[in-house]
Design a protein around this motif. Structure first.
Motif, PDB file in Angstrom:
ATOM      1  N   ARG A 110       0.843  -1.187   0.000  1.00  0.00           N
ATOM      2  CA  ARG A 110       0.000   0.000   0.000  1.00  0.00           C
ATOM      3  C   ARG A 110       0.888   1.249   0.000  1.00  0.00           C
ATOM      4  NH1 ARG A 110      -5.310  -1.483   1.379  1.00  0.00           N
ATOM      5  NH2 ARG A 110      -5.424  -3.641   2.071  1.00  0.00           N
ATOM      6  N   ALA A 111       0.270   2.400   0.075  1.00  0.00           N
ATOM      7  CA  ALA A 111       0.972   3.686  -0.038  1.00  0.00           C
ATOM      8  C   ALA A 111       2.216   3.764   0.842  1.00  0.00           C
ATOM      9  CB  ALA A 111       0.011   4.828   0.304  1.00  0.00           C
ATOM     10  N   HIS A 112       2.081   3.391   2.083  1.00  0.00           N
ATOM     11  CA  HIS A 112       3.200   3.538   3.016  1.00  0.00           C
ATOM     12  C   HIS A 112       4.411   2.727   2.569  1.00  0.00           C
ATOM     13  CE1 HIS A 112       5.543   3.352   6.735  1.00  0.00           C
ATOM     14  NE2 HIS A 112       4.958   4.509   7.003  1.00  0.00           N
ATOM     15  N   GLY A 113       4.190   1.652   1.855  1.00  0.00           N
ATOM     16  CA  GLY A 113       5.285   0.791   1.425  1.00  0.00           C
ATOM     17  C   GLY A 113       5.974   1.233   0.157  1.00  0.00           C
ATOM     18  N   CYS A 114       5.569   2.356  -0.422  1.00  0.00           N
ATOM     19  CA  CYS A 114       6.169   2.746  -1.701  1.00  0.00           C
ATOM     20  C   CYS A 114       6.898   4.081  -1.654  1.00  0.00           C
ATOM     21  CB  CYS A 114       5.123   2.742  -2.806  1.00  0.00           C
ATOM     22  SG  CYS A 114       3.885   4.024  -2.656  1.00  0.00           S
ATOM     23  N   ILE A 115       7.125   4.627  -0.484  1.00  0.00           N
ATOM     24  CA  ILE A 115       7.848   5.902  -0.366  1.00  0.00           C
ATOM     25  C   ILE A 115       9.268   5.746  -0.900  1.00  0.00           C
ATOM     26  CG2 ILE A 115       8.718   7.651   1.231  1.00  0.00           C
ATOM     27  CD1 ILE A 115       5.659   7.655   0.904  1.00  0.00           C
ATOM     28  N   SER A 116       9.947   4.665  -0.517  1.00  0.00           N
ATOM     29  CA  SER A 116      11.321   4.478  -0.982  1.00  0.00           C
ATOM     30  C   SER A 116      11.359   4.245  -2.489  1.00  0.00           C
ATOM     31  CB  SER A 116      12.001   3.335  -0.234  1.00  0.00           C
ATOM     32  OG  SER A 116      11.274   2.142  -0.399  1.00  0.00           O
ATOM     33  N   LEU A 117      10.319   3.631  -3.047  1.00  0.00           N
ATOM     34  CA  LEU A 117      10.252   3.441  -4.497  1.00  0.00           C
ATOM     35  C   LEU A 117      10.168   4.796  -5.194  1.00  0.00           C
ATOM     36  CD1 LEU A 117       9.997   1.743  -7.073  1.00  0.00           C
ATOM     37  CD2 LEU A 117       7.539   1.561  -6.608  1.00  0.00           C
TER      38      LEU A 117
ATOM     39  N   SER B 263       4.108  14.469   5.973  1.00  0.00           N
ATOM     40  CA  SER B 263       4.267  15.349   4.821  1.00  0.00           C
ATOM     41  C   SER B 263       4.795  14.586   3.604  1.00  0.00           C
ATOM     42  CB  SER B 263       5.227  16.491   5.191  1.00  0.00           C
ATOM     43  OG  SER B 263       5.441  17.314   4.085  1.00  0.00           O
ATOM     44  N   THR B 264       5.778  13.723   3.815  1.00  0.00           N
ATOM     45  CA  THR B 264       6.329  12.913   2.720  1.00  0.00           C
ATOM     46  C   THR B 264       5.270  11.976   2.169  1.00  0.00           C
ATOM     47  OG1 THR B 264       8.520  12.995   3.717  1.00  0.00           O
ATOM     48  CG2 THR B 264       8.144  11.259   2.104  1.00  0.00           C
TER      49      THR B 264
ATOM     50  N   LYS C  21      -5.990  20.110  -0.177  1.00  0.00           N
ATOM     51  CA  LYS C  21      -6.423  20.898   0.980  1.00  0.00           C
ATOM     52  C   LYS C  21      -5.619  20.509   2.212  1.00  0.00           C
ATOM     53  CE  LYS C  21     -11.206  21.616  -0.491  1.00  0.00           C
ATOM     54  NZ  LYS C  21     -12.605  21.266  -0.242  1.00  0.00           N
ATOM     55  N   GLU C  22      -5.419  19.207   2.387  1.00  0.00           N
ATOM     56  CA  GLU C  22      -4.648  18.748   3.539  1.00  0.00           C
ATOM     57  C   GLU C  22      -3.202  19.223   3.432  1.00  0.00           C
ATOM     58  OE1 GLU C  22      -3.353  14.682   5.875  1.00  0.00           O
ATOM     59  OE2 GLU C  22      -4.995  14.584   4.433  1.00  0.00           O
ATOM     60  N   GLN C  23      -2.646  19.169   2.232  1.00  0.00           N
ATOM     61  CA  GLN C  23      -1.272  19.621   2.031  1.00  0.00           C
ATOM     62  C   GLN C  23      -1.152  21.118   2.321  1.00  0.00           C
ATOM     63  OE1 GLN C  23       0.449  19.506  -1.972  1.00  0.00           O
ATOM     64  NE2 GLN C  23       2.243  18.511  -1.068  1.00  0.00           N
TER      65      GLN C  23
ATOM     66  N   TYR D 113      -2.894  22.747   4.409  1.00  0.00           N
ATOM     67  CA  TYR D 113      -2.982  22.891   5.863  1.00  0.00           C
ATOM     68  C   TYR D 113      -1.663  22.486   6.522  1.00  0.00           C
ATOM     69  CZ  TYR D 113      -4.505  22.206  10.654  1.00  0.00           C
ATOM     70  OH  TYR D 113      -4.622  22.277  12.006  1.00  0.00           O
ATOM     71  N   VAL D 114      -1.063  21.402   6.045  1.00  0.00           N
ATOM     72  CA  VAL D 114       0.178  20.885   6.627  1.00  0.00           C
ATOM     73  C   VAL D 114       1.378  21.732   6.222  1.00  0.00           C
ATOM     74  CG1 VAL D 114       1.771  18.908   6.625  1.00  0.00           C
ATOM     75  CG2 VAL D 114      -0.683  18.525   6.783  1.00  0.00           C
ATOM     76  N   GLN D 115       1.403  22.154   4.953  1.00  0.00           N
ATOM     77  CA  GLN D 115       2.532  22.917   4.425  1.00  0.00           C
ATOM     78  C   GLN D 115       2.014  24.166   3.700  1.00  0.00           C
ATOM     79  OE1 GLN D 115       4.087  19.807   1.890  1.00  0.00           O
ATOM     80  NE2 GLN D 115       5.886  19.672   3.185  1.00  0.00           N
ATOM     81  N   PRO D 116       1.575  25.165   4.418  1.00  0.00           N
ATOM     82  CA  PRO D 116       1.005  26.336   3.741  1.00  0.00           C
ATOM     83  C   PRO D 116       1.984  27.010   2.788  1.00  0.00           C
ATOM     84  CG  PRO D 116       1.114  26.686   6.130  1.00  0.00           C
ATOM     85  CD  PRO D 116       1.569  25.298   5.858  1.00  0.00           C
ATOM     86  N   GLU D 117       3.302  26.999   3.098  1.00  0.00           N
ATOM     87  CA  GLU D 117       4.264  27.647   2.204  1.00  0.00           C
ATOM     88  C   GLU D 117       4.378  26.897   0.882  1.00  0.00           C
ATOM     89  OE1 GLU D 117       6.294  24.486   4.445  1.00  0.00           O
ATOM     90  OE2 GLU D 117       5.071  26.152   5.102  1.00  0.00           O
ATOM     91  N   ALA D 118       4.264  25.567   0.889  1.00  0.00           N
ATOM     92  CA  ALA D 118       4.321  24.782  -0.352  1.00  0.00           C
ATOM     93  C   ALA D 118       3.089  25.059  -1.206  1.00  0.00           C
ATOM     94  CB  ALA D 118       4.417  23.290  -0.047  1.00  0.00           C
ATOM     95  N   TYR D 119       1.933  25.193  -0.573  1.00  0.00           N
ATOM     96  CA  TYR D 119       0.707  25.457  -1.292  1.00  0.00           C
ATOM     97  C   TYR D 119       0.741  26.844  -1.935  1.00  0.00           C
ATOM     98  CZ  TYR D 119      -4.244  26.076  -2.333  1.00  0.00           C
ATOM     99  OH  TYR D 119      -5.423  26.314  -2.963  1.00  0.00           O
ATOM    100  N   ASN D 120       1.185  27.821  -1.174  1.00  0.00           N
ATOM    101  CA  ASN D 120       1.218  29.194  -1.687  1.00  0.00           C
ATOM    102  C   ASN D 120       2.184  29.346  -2.859  1.00  0.00           C
ATOM    103  OD1 ASN D 120      -0.695  30.118   0.113  1.00  0.00           O
ATOM    104  ND2 ASN D 120       0.831  30.642   1.686  1.00  0.00           N
ATOM    105  N   SER D 121       3.269  28.564  -2.868  1.00  0.00           N
ATOM    106  CA  SER D 121       4.227  28.676  -3.971  1.00  0.00           C
ATOM    107  C   SER D 121       3.701  28.040  -5.254  1.00  0.00           C
ATOM    108  CB  SER D 121       5.555  28.024  -3.584  1.00  0.00           C
ATOM    109  OG  SER D 121       5.405  26.624  -3.464  1.00  0.00           O
ATOM    110  N   LYS D 122       2.696  27.180  -5.161  1.00  0.00           N
ATOM    111  CA  LYS D 122       2.117  26.524  -6.345  1.00  0.00           C
ATOM    112  C   LYS D 122       0.907  27.255  -6.875  1.00  0.00           C
ATOM    113  CE  LYS D 122       3.789  21.900  -5.541  1.00  0.00           C
ATOM    114  NZ  LYS D 122       3.460  20.501  -5.492  1.00  0.00           N
TER     115      LYS D 122
END
Length: 173
Positions: A24-31, A126-127, A159-161, A163-172
């Motif tokens: 599942r999702a959690h198992g593919c971060i390193s991929l 966040s990752t 929306k969650e991103q 909330y978690v990373q407002p600076e990343a959202y604002n730059s996009k």
């Protein structure tokens, strides 16, 4: 959490990805991280995704695989090969449009390959959020059905991103 894992090997520019068990999702971060490093490499001559021991993959994993296929086509002019023996997994891959970026083969040979398990270290929320969002955006690129299916999820993840990373959202924006 994943019950399975992802293994990887590389030889002379051919990259082999083996998805074992229920991933599942959690198992593919390193991929996802590996794909980003591989994208920087000039020595990429082929790729094989081995699903012969896969019992379940979620849409995030499928999105990461779509990302692999798309990057190989656009950056290296290579169409990767996907091996599958499970009709349910093959049908799922085809229904998500992966047959547009992979040659999907019903493989009945031996799966003895010298791969090593990819290990996820220090996975932050966040990752994970970024990986899941990118995977689903990639799936949405493959076809209109995926676009319609995953658009509400992507909007919610954005929306969650924000909330978690407002600076990343604002730059996009």
């Amino acid at each position: 959490m994943s019950i399975g894992h992802i293994e990887y090997a590389s030889l002379n520019g051919t990259h082999i990805f083996k998805i074992v068990g229920e991933v599942r999702a959690h198992g593919c971060i390193s991929l996802d991280k590996l794909l980003n490093r591989m994208d920087q490499s000039e020595q990429v001559v082929g790729a094989i995704v081995d699903l012969t021991e896969t019992t379940f993959i979620d849409s995030t994993v499928l999105g990461i695989l779509a990302k692999l296929g798309l990057k190989l086509m656009s950056n290296h002019h290579i169409q990767a090969v996907m091996l599958s023996t499970n009709p349910d997994i093959t049908t799922l891959a085809n229904s998500m449009g992966l047959n547009q970026v992979f040659v999907i083969l019903n493989y009945c040979g031996t799966s003895d390959v010298c791969t090593k398990a990819l290990v996820d270290e220090n996975v932050t929320h966040s990752t994970m959020l970024k990986t899941v969002l990118e995977a689903h955006r990639t799936l949405m690129q493959l076809n209109e059905s995926n676009q319609n299916m995953f658009e509400p999820l992507v909007k919610q993840l954005q929306k969650e991103q924000a909330y978690v990373q407002p600076e990343a959202y604002n730059s996009k924006v």
